[in-house]
Design a protein around this motif. Structure first.
Motif, PDB file in Angstrom:
ATOM      1  N   UNK A  47       0.832  -1.200   0.000  1.00  0.00           N
ATOM      2  CA  UNK A  47       0.000   0.000   0.000  1.00  0.00           C
ATOM      3  C   UNK A  47       0.868   1.253   0.000  1.00  0.00           C
ATOM      4  N   UNK A  48       1.916   1.266   0.819  1.00  0.00           N
ATOM      5  CA  UNK A  48       2.812   2.424   0.867  1.00  0.00           C
ATOM      6  C   UNK A  48       3.473   2.652  -0.485  1.00  0.00           C
ATOM      7  N   UNK A  49       3.899   1.570  -1.138  1.00  0.00           N
ATOM      8  CA  UNK A  49       4.521   1.698  -2.465  1.00  0.00           C
ATOM      9  C   UNK A  49       3.514   2.234  -3.476  1.00  0.00           C
ATOM     10  N   UNK A  50       2.260   1.782  -3.349  1.00  0.00           N
ATOM     11  CA  UNK A  50       1.222   2.262  -4.272  1.00  0.00           C
ATOM     12  C   UNK A  50       0.975   3.753  -4.079  1.00  0.00           C
ATOM     13  N   UNK A  51       0.994   4.200  -2.820  1.00  0.00           N
ATOM     14  CA  UNK A  51       0.808   5.626  -2.542  1.00  0.00           C
ATOM     15  C   UNK A  51       1.912   6.444  -3.193  1.00  0.00           C
ATOM     16  N   UNK A  52       3.148   5.980  -3.094  1.00  0.00           N
ATOM     17  CA  UNK A  52       4.273   6.695  -3.706  1.00  0.00           C
ATOM     18  C   UNK A  52       4.089   6.789  -5.216  1.00  0.00           C
ATOM     19  N   UNK A  53       3.636   5.697  -5.831  1.00  0.00           N
ATOM     20  CA  UNK A  53       3.461   5.697  -7.286  1.00  0.00           C
ATOM     21  C   UNK A  53       2.307   6.606  -7.701  1.00  0.00           C
ATOM     22  N   UNK A  54       1.196   6.550  -6.969  1.00  0.00           N
ATOM     23  CA  UNK A  54       0.060   7.413  -7.296  1.00  0.00           C
ATOM     24  C   UNK A  54       0.451   8.879  -7.151  1.00  0.00           C
ATOM     25  N   UNK A  55       1.196   9.197  -6.093  1.00  0.00           N
ATOM     26  CA  UNK A  55       1.640  10.578  -5.891  1.00  0.00           C
ATOM     27  C   UNK A  55       2.587  11.019  -7.001  1.00  0.00           C
ATOM     28  N   UNK A  56       3.452  10.115  -7.438  1.00  0.00           N
ATOM     29  CA  UNK A  56       4.395  10.459  -8.528  1.00  0.00           C
ATOM     30  C   UNK A  56       3.633  10.791  -9.809  1.00  0.00           C
ATOM     31  N   UNK A  57       2.640   9.963 -10.134  1.00  0.00           N
ATOM     32  CA  UNK A  57       1.852  10.200 -11.345  1.00  0.00           C
ATOM     33  C   UNK A  57       1.086  11.516 -11.233  1.00  0.00           C
ATOM     34  N   UNK A  58       0.676  11.882 -10.010  1.00  0.00           N
ATOM     35  CA  UNK A  58      -0.077  13.123  -9.799  1.00  0.00           C
ATOM     36  C   UNK A  58       0.816  14.353  -9.787  1.00  0.00           C
ATOM     37  N   UNK A  59       2.146  14.151  -9.882  1.00  0.00           N
ATOM     38  CA  UNK A  59       3.055  15.286  -9.967  1.00  0.00           C
ATOM     39  C   UNK A  59       3.761  15.641  -8.678  1.00  0.00           C
ATOM     40  N   UNK A  60       3.869  14.682  -7.749  1.00  0.00           N
ATOM     41  CA  UNK A  60       4.503  14.937  -6.459  1.00  0.00           C
ATOM     42  C   UNK A  60       5.756  14.077  -6.298  1.00  0.00           C
ATOM     43  N   UNK A  61       6.669  14.551  -5.453  1.00  0.00           N
ATOM     44  CA  UNK A  61       7.883  13.808  -5.114  1.00  0.00           C
ATOM     45  C   UNK A  61       7.972  13.687  -3.601  1.00  0.00           C
ATOM     46  N   UNK A  62       8.566  12.598  -3.081  1.00  0.00           N
ATOM     47  CA  UNK A  62       8.655  12.419  -1.628  1.00  0.00           C
ATOM     48  C   UNK A  62       9.503  13.496  -0.973  1.00  0.00           C
ATOM     49  N   UNK A  63       9.107  13.892   0.219  1.00  0.00           N
ATOM     50  CA  UNK A  63       9.928  14.791   1.035  1.00  0.00           C
ATOM     51  C   UNK A  63      11.093  13.982   1.583  1.00  0.00           C
TER      52      UNK A  63
END
Length: 416
Positions: A361-377
């Motif tokens: 689930x955590x990995x999926x969140x990172x991927x969804x955020x990346x596609x939406x135009x976000x990068x991890x802090x």
């Protein structure tokens, strides 16, 4: 889901904040309105302790005491009368705006409040104890007769291992069996169904889709995680012989009371119970302006907000709960300003997920955020509870909850 144009730390706000909230059902919107109206109630009408206890029951208990049920009926009736009159609503509740909701959504919202206020009489209209037991039987299946052992396992081997050690087995078992998480009085005092937990669904019956009202909420984890497992006062987390001295319920009550005190102090001296000071105002007839407003968005608007120029790149903070991650998209990301923050709730305390599934689930969140135009802090401390990102663009990454000096809208939030 909550969208915020500025920082979310009240002490650092330099202008009036606007919060935009997006839910996937109107019962959740109604609960927000009820809980905020309770939290912002004038101390002359309801003292701090009574307000805190009423909040805990309405928010976390399947059954209510008669006095709290009476408060719910009165407040729901009042809100029902205001929903269809935006001008009167904003005059009496200046922190709230429903102008963005569609007319049919306001009509449906009024119907929710009418149901809460007792428009349909009798506990048989919403038999919470029977509904709770029915859901528990369906959830546990063949394990129902061993439900005490299942509750012990879920608490000790899952929630305790994930950082919720302060939850006592007695309070967790009681909640699993009855739906009463916060026993502020004798358990026998809790008899009235909490209608704010009711919601509707379309079910199949003899080949047809029929509307049904029931309870479809949590029966696995419990409401203790929100306010009951952490505290600024470390003495509340003290242990004796390896066991927590305070229960999660006691910590929750302490934290909620402190939160209400802070809200009262933040709004001004007249809202502080027991410390009301009559000070002369240069304009005594002018009502004090609330330091924030909450705007509820239409239920199906997550993929269309970016079509309006007033929302494009407007928000500095987007908060998304784990149940609303599927709505995070490039279209929604377009509403966040470059350098703005995204906070996503992870599934840490969902007892039905195993460690491998939590990681997925955590990995999926990172991927969804990346596609939406976000990068991890990368500068923030890693957390098992929240994932933090920033919007890619020309601006530098924003801080975790930094204030924004220029005026504008506040967070957009998806909560369910």
């Amino acid at each position: 889901m909550v969208l915020c144009p500025g920082g979310v730390c009240p002490r650092r706000w330099t202008y009036r904040q606007k919060f935009y909230v997006l839910e996937n059902n109107l019962e959740a919107v109604a609960r927000h309105m009820l809980i905020f109206s309770l939290a912002l109630e004038e101390p002359e009408k309801m003292g701090l302790q009574e307000r805190s206890e009423t909040f805990l029951e309405l928010w976390g208990n399947a059954l209510l005491r008669p006095s709290v049920a009476a408060f719910l009926r009165a407040q729901a009736s009042h809100l029902a009368n205001l929903v269809l009159e935006p001008d009167r609503l904003e005059e009496q509740l200046p922190w709230l705006s429903l102008r963005l909701l569609k007319f049919r959504e306001r009509d449906a919202l009024e119907a929710v409040f009418r149901f809460w206020s007792g428009g349909e009489k009798g506990p048989e209209v919403f038999p919470m104890s029977r509904l709770w037991d029915s859901r528990l039987r369906h959830y546990l299946g063949s394990r129902y007769d061993a439900r005490r052992g299942v509750a012990d396992w879920d608490l000790r081997m899952k929630l305790h291992d994930r950082g919720a050690q302060v939850i006592h087995i007695q309070e967790f078992r009681r909640w699993r069996d009855t739906g009463v998480a916060f026993e502020l009085r004798d358990l026998s005092a809790y008899q009235v169904p909490n209608r704010t937990l009711a919601s509707g669904r379309l079910l199949s019956h003899r080949g047809e889709r029929v509307a049904a009202r029931g309870y479809w909420g949590d029966i696995a984890t419990g409401p203790f995680m929100a306010f009951g497992i952490e505290a600024d006062d470390q003495s509340l987390l003290r242990t004796s012989n390896g066991q927590p001295v305070k229960t999660a319920s006691e910590i929750t009550q302490h934290n909620v009371t402190e939160l209400f005190q802070e809200v009262a102090a933040w709004r001004g001296p007249r809202a502080i119970q027991g410390n009301v000071e009559e000070t002369e105002s240069p304009e005594p007839d002018v009502p004090a302006q609330e330091p924030f407003t909450i705007h509820f968005l239409p239920l199906d608007s997550s993929q269309t907000l970016h079509h309006k120029t007033c929302y494009q790149g407007r928000f500095q903070l987007l908060y998304v709960s784990c149940g609303m991650v599927h709505l995070l998209s490039p279209e929604l990301g377009a509403c966040v300003a470059p350098g703005g923050n995204l906070v996503v709730e992870l599934a840490r305390f969902l007892v039905d997920l195993r460690p491998k599934e939590l990681k997925a689930f955590s990995d999926r969140v990172v991927e969804i955020a990346r596609v939406a135009g976000f990068a991890p802090h990368t500068a923030t401390k890693p957390s098992e509870t929240f994932a933090r990102f920033y919007k890619l663009g020309d601006s530098t990454p924003g801080g975790g909850d930094s204030a924004v000096e220029s005026s504008g809208p506040a967070p957009l939030s998806q909560n369910r």
